[in-house]
Motif scaffolding. Structure first.
Motif, PDB file in Angstrom:
ATOM      1  N   VAL A   1      10.124  41.353 -32.556  1.00  0.00           N
ATOM      2  CA  VAL A   1       9.247  41.327 -31.399  1.00  0.00           C
ATOM      3  C   VAL A   1       9.227  42.722 -30.775  1.00  0.00           C
ATOM      4  CG1 VAL A   1      11.127  40.521 -29.918  1.00  0.00           C
ATOM      5  CG2 VAL A   1       8.770  40.214 -29.188  1.00  0.00           C
ATOM      6  N   GLN A   2       8.071  43.134 -30.342  1.00  0.00           N
ATOM      7  CA  GLN A   2       7.912  44.411 -29.641  1.00  0.00           C
ATOM      8  C   GLN A   2       7.619  44.143 -28.177  1.00  0.00           C
ATOM      9  OE1 GLN A   2       5.843  44.015 -32.708  1.00  0.00           O
ATOM     10  NE2 GLN A   2       7.752  44.665 -33.657  1.00  0.00           N
ATOM     11  N   LEU A   3       8.229  44.922 -27.325  1.00  0.00           N
ATOM     12  CA  LEU A   3       8.053  44.789 -25.887  1.00  0.00           C
ATOM     13  C   LEU A   3       7.517  46.096 -25.327  1.00  0.00           C
ATOM     14  CD1 LEU A   3      11.443  43.045 -25.014  1.00  0.00           C
ATOM     15  CD2 LEU A   3       9.225  41.963 -25.368  1.00  0.00           C
TER      16      LEU A   3
ATOM     17  N   CYS B   1       5.625  43.440 -18.631  1.00  0.00           N
ATOM     18  CA  CYS B   1       6.180  43.563 -19.978  1.00  0.00           C
ATOM     19  C   CYS B   1       5.480  42.546 -20.858  1.00  0.00           C
ATOM     20  CB  CYS B   1       7.680  43.311 -19.961  1.00  0.00           C
ATOM     21  SG  CYS B   1       8.464  43.302 -21.588  1.00  0.00           S
ATOM     22  N   VAL B   2       4.881  43.036 -21.931  1.00  0.00           N
ATOM     23  CA  VAL B   2       4.153  42.172 -22.847  1.00  0.00           C
ATOM     24  C   VAL B   2       4.853  42.172 -24.204  1.00  0.00           C
ATOM     25  CG1 VAL B   2       1.963  41.760 -24.004  1.00  0.00           C
ATOM     26  CG2 VAL B   2       1.990  42.637 -21.665  1.00  0.00           C
ATOM     27  N   ALA B   3       5.053  40.984 -24.723  1.00  0.00           N
ATOM     28  CA  ALA B   3       5.708  40.818 -26.023  1.00  0.00           C
ATOM     29  C   ALA B   3       4.675  40.568 -27.104  1.00  0.00           C
ATOM     30  CB  ALA B   3       6.687  39.658 -25.970  1.00  0.00           C
ATOM     31  N   SER B   4       4.923  41.154 -28.268  1.00  0.00           N
ATOM     32  CA  SER B   4       4.032  40.929 -29.402  1.00  0.00           C
ATOM     33  C   SER B   4       4.855  40.973 -30.687  1.00  0.00           C
ATOM     34  CB  SER B   4       2.913  41.963 -29.432  1.00  0.00           C
ATOM     35  OG  SER B   4       3.440  43.267 -29.619  1.00  0.00           O
TER      36      SER B   4
ATOM     37  N   SER C   1      10.170  33.981 -31.326  1.00  0.00           N
ATOM     38  CA  SER C   1      10.415  32.968 -30.308  1.00  0.00           C
ATOM     39  C   SER C   1      11.126  33.618 -29.132  1.00  0.00           C
ATOM     40  CB  SER C   1      11.262  31.826 -30.869  1.00  0.00           C
ATOM     41  OG  SER C   1      12.524  32.291 -31.283  1.00  0.00           O
ATOM     42  N   MET C   2      10.933  33.058 -27.972  1.00  0.00           N
ATOM     43  CA  MET C   2      11.559  33.595 -26.764  1.00  0.00           C
ATOM     44  C   MET C   2      12.224  32.478 -25.988  1.00  0.00           C
ATOM     45  SD  MET C   2       8.969  36.566 -25.434  1.00  0.00           S
ATOM     46  CE  MET C   2       7.588  35.458 -25.186  1.00  0.00           C
ATOM     47  N   HIS C   3      13.488  32.651 -25.717  1.00  0.00           N
ATOM     48  CA  HIS C   3      14.213  31.700 -24.884  1.00  0.00           C
ATOM     49  C   HIS C   3      14.278  32.209 -23.446  1.00  0.00           C
ATOM     50  CE1 HIS C   3      17.874  30.033 -23.001  1.00  0.00           C
ATOM     51  NE2 HIS C   3      17.548  28.933 -23.661  1.00  0.00           N
ATOM     52  N   THR C   4      14.511  33.503 -23.323  1.00  0.00           N
ATOM     53  CA  THR C   4      14.647  34.131 -22.006  1.00  0.00           C
ATOM     54  C   THR C   4      13.973  35.495 -22.035  1.00  0.00           C
ATOM     55  OG1 THR C   4      16.814  33.083 -21.721  1.00  0.00           O
ATOM     56  CG2 THR C   4      16.291  34.931 -20.252  1.00  0.00           C
ATOM     57  N   MET C   5      13.365  35.863 -20.946  1.00  0.00           N
ATOM     58  CA  MET C   5      12.901  37.241 -20.753  1.00  0.00           C
ATOM     59  C   MET C   5      13.443  37.739 -19.438  1.00  0.00           C
ATOM     60  SD  MET C   5       8.990  37.621 -22.133  1.00  0.00           S
ATOM     61  CE  MET C   5       9.094  39.417 -22.221  1.00  0.00           C
ATOM     62  N   GLY C   6      13.618  39.031 -19.347  1.00  0.00           N
ATOM     63  CA  GLY C   6      14.162  39.542 -18.101  1.00  0.00           C
ATOM     64  C   GLY C   6      14.152  41.050 -18.041  1.00  0.00           C
ATOM     65  N   TRP C   7      14.855  41.550 -17.049  1.00  0.00           N
ATOM     66  CA  TRP C   7      14.898  42.988 -16.771  1.00  0.00           C
ATOM     67  C   TRP C   7      16.323  43.442 -16.508  1.00  0.00           C
ATOM     68  CZ3 TRP C   7      10.352  45.750 -16.990  1.00  0.00           C
ATOM     69  CH2 TRP C   7       9.172  44.996 -16.990  1.00  0.00           C
ATOM     70  N   PHE C   8      16.666  44.578 -17.096  1.00  0.00           N
ATOM     71  CA  PHE C   8      17.863  45.323 -16.754  1.00  0.00           C
ATOM     72  C   PHE C   8      17.402  46.643 -16.140  1.00  0.00           C
ATOM     73  CE2 PHE C   8      21.894  43.735 -18.757  1.00  0.00           C
ATOM     74  CZ  PHE C   8      21.411  42.530 -19.227  1.00  0.00           C
ATOM     75  N   ARG C   9      18.315  47.344 -15.545  1.00  0.00           N
ATOM     76  CA  ARG C   9      18.031  48.692 -15.078  1.00  0.00           C
ATOM     77  C   ARG C   9      19.251  49.578 -15.269  1.00  0.00           C
ATOM     78  NH1 ARG C   9      17.605  47.557  -8.509  1.00  0.00           N
ATOM     79  NH2 ARG C   9      19.845  47.223  -8.136  1.00  0.00           N
ATOM     80  N   GLN C  10      18.983  50.873 -15.387  1.00  0.00           N
ATOM     81  CA  GLN C  10      20.065  51.829 -15.572  1.00  0.00           C
ATOM     82  C   GLN C  10      19.757  53.089 -14.793  1.00  0.00           C
ATOM     83  OE1 GLN C  10      21.052  52.780 -19.658  1.00  0.00           O
ATOM     84  NE2 GLN C  10      23.143  53.335 -19.053  1.00  0.00           N
ATOM     85  N   ALA C  11      20.617  53.386 -13.844  1.00  0.00           N
ATOM     86  CA  ALA C  11      20.507  54.605 -13.062  1.00  0.00           C
ATOM     87  C   ALA C  11      21.326  55.702 -13.745  1.00  0.00           C
ATOM     88  CB  ALA C  11      21.021  54.367 -11.645  1.00  0.00           C
TER      89      ALA C  11
ATOM     90  N   THR D   1       0.821  32.289 -21.703  1.00  0.00           N
ATOM     91  CA  THR D   1      -0.363  32.514 -22.533  1.00  0.00           C
ATOM     92  C   THR D   1      -0.424  33.954 -23.016  1.00  0.00           C
ATOM     93  OG1 THR D   1      -1.573  30.790 -21.361  1.00  0.00           O
ATOM     94  CG2 THR D   1      -2.860  32.394 -22.623  1.00  0.00           C
ATOM     95  N   LYS D   2      -0.023  34.874 -22.139  1.00  0.00           N
ATOM     96  CA  LYS D   2      -0.090  36.300 -22.462  1.00  0.00           C
ATOM     97  C   LYS D   2       1.221  36.836 -23.018  1.00  0.00           C
ATOM     98  CE  LYS D   2      -3.623  37.349 -18.986  1.00  0.00           C
ATOM     99  NZ  LYS D   2      -3.988  38.189 -17.828  1.00  0.00           N
ATOM    100  N   ASN D   3       2.237  35.983 -23.130  1.00  0.00           N
ATOM    101  CA  ASN D   3       3.568  36.432 -23.560  1.00  0.00           C
ATOM    102  C   ASN D   3       4.044  37.595 -22.699  1.00  0.00           C
ATOM    103  OD1 ASN D   3       3.935  34.551 -25.627  1.00  0.00           O
ATOM    104  ND2 ASN D   3       2.902  35.843 -27.133  1.00  0.00           N
ATOM    105  N   ALA D   4       3.885  37.432 -21.405  1.00  0.00           N
ATOM    106  CA  ALA D   4       4.189  38.518 -20.482  1.00  0.00           C
ATOM    107  C   ALA D   4       5.163  38.069 -19.400  1.00  0.00           C
ATOM    108  CB  ALA D   4       2.916  39.031 -19.830  1.00  0.00           C
TER     109      ALA D   4
END
Length: 119
Positions: A2-4, A22-25, A30-40, A75-78
């Motif tokens: 999968v590409q994000l 963020c759009v997945a293609s 398959s996707m169970h969870t999507m989310g965000w991390f951050r790094q300073a 629908t948009k995998n976003a």
């Protein structure tokens, strides 16, 4: 595989808002969870928010609760991260991720988008 692809980062003054997307293609993912991390700079990557792809249940780190909202469009995998009342300490590169199952072993990452909050 999968590409994000993330978008929506930028420079904003403290108290302002940004919306990350963020759009997945890919093929047969398959996707169970999507989310965000951050790094300073000079700091470890930290989890910010996550959403269960099927149920829509969400999780947030304490420091962003009440300010950030994660949502999805199946629908948009976003997945989106609405960030309000931004603070200078929110400055970081934000990375989108997706887990193919609940184990977290099969995780894919986006390339990251810079968020800079000026005081």
């Amino acid at each position: 595989q999968v590409q994000l692809v993330e978008s929506g980062g930028g420079l904003v003054q403290a108290g302002g808002s940004l919306r990350l997307s963020c759009v997945a293609s890919g093929r047969a993912f398959s996707m169970h969870t999507m989310g965000w991390f951050r790094q300073a700079p000079g700091k470890d990557r930290q989890a910010v928010a996550a959403i269960n792809w099927n149920s829509g249940d969400t999780l947030y780190r304490d420091s962003v609760k009440g300010r950030f909202t994660i949502s999805r469009n199946n629908t948009k995998n976003a997945v989106y991260l609405q960030m309000n009342s931004l603070k200078p300490e929110d400055t970081a590169v934000y990375y989108c991720y997706t887990d193919a199952d609940r184990s977290g072993v099969f995780r894919s990452w986006g390339q990251g988008t810079q968020v800079t909050v000026s005081s």
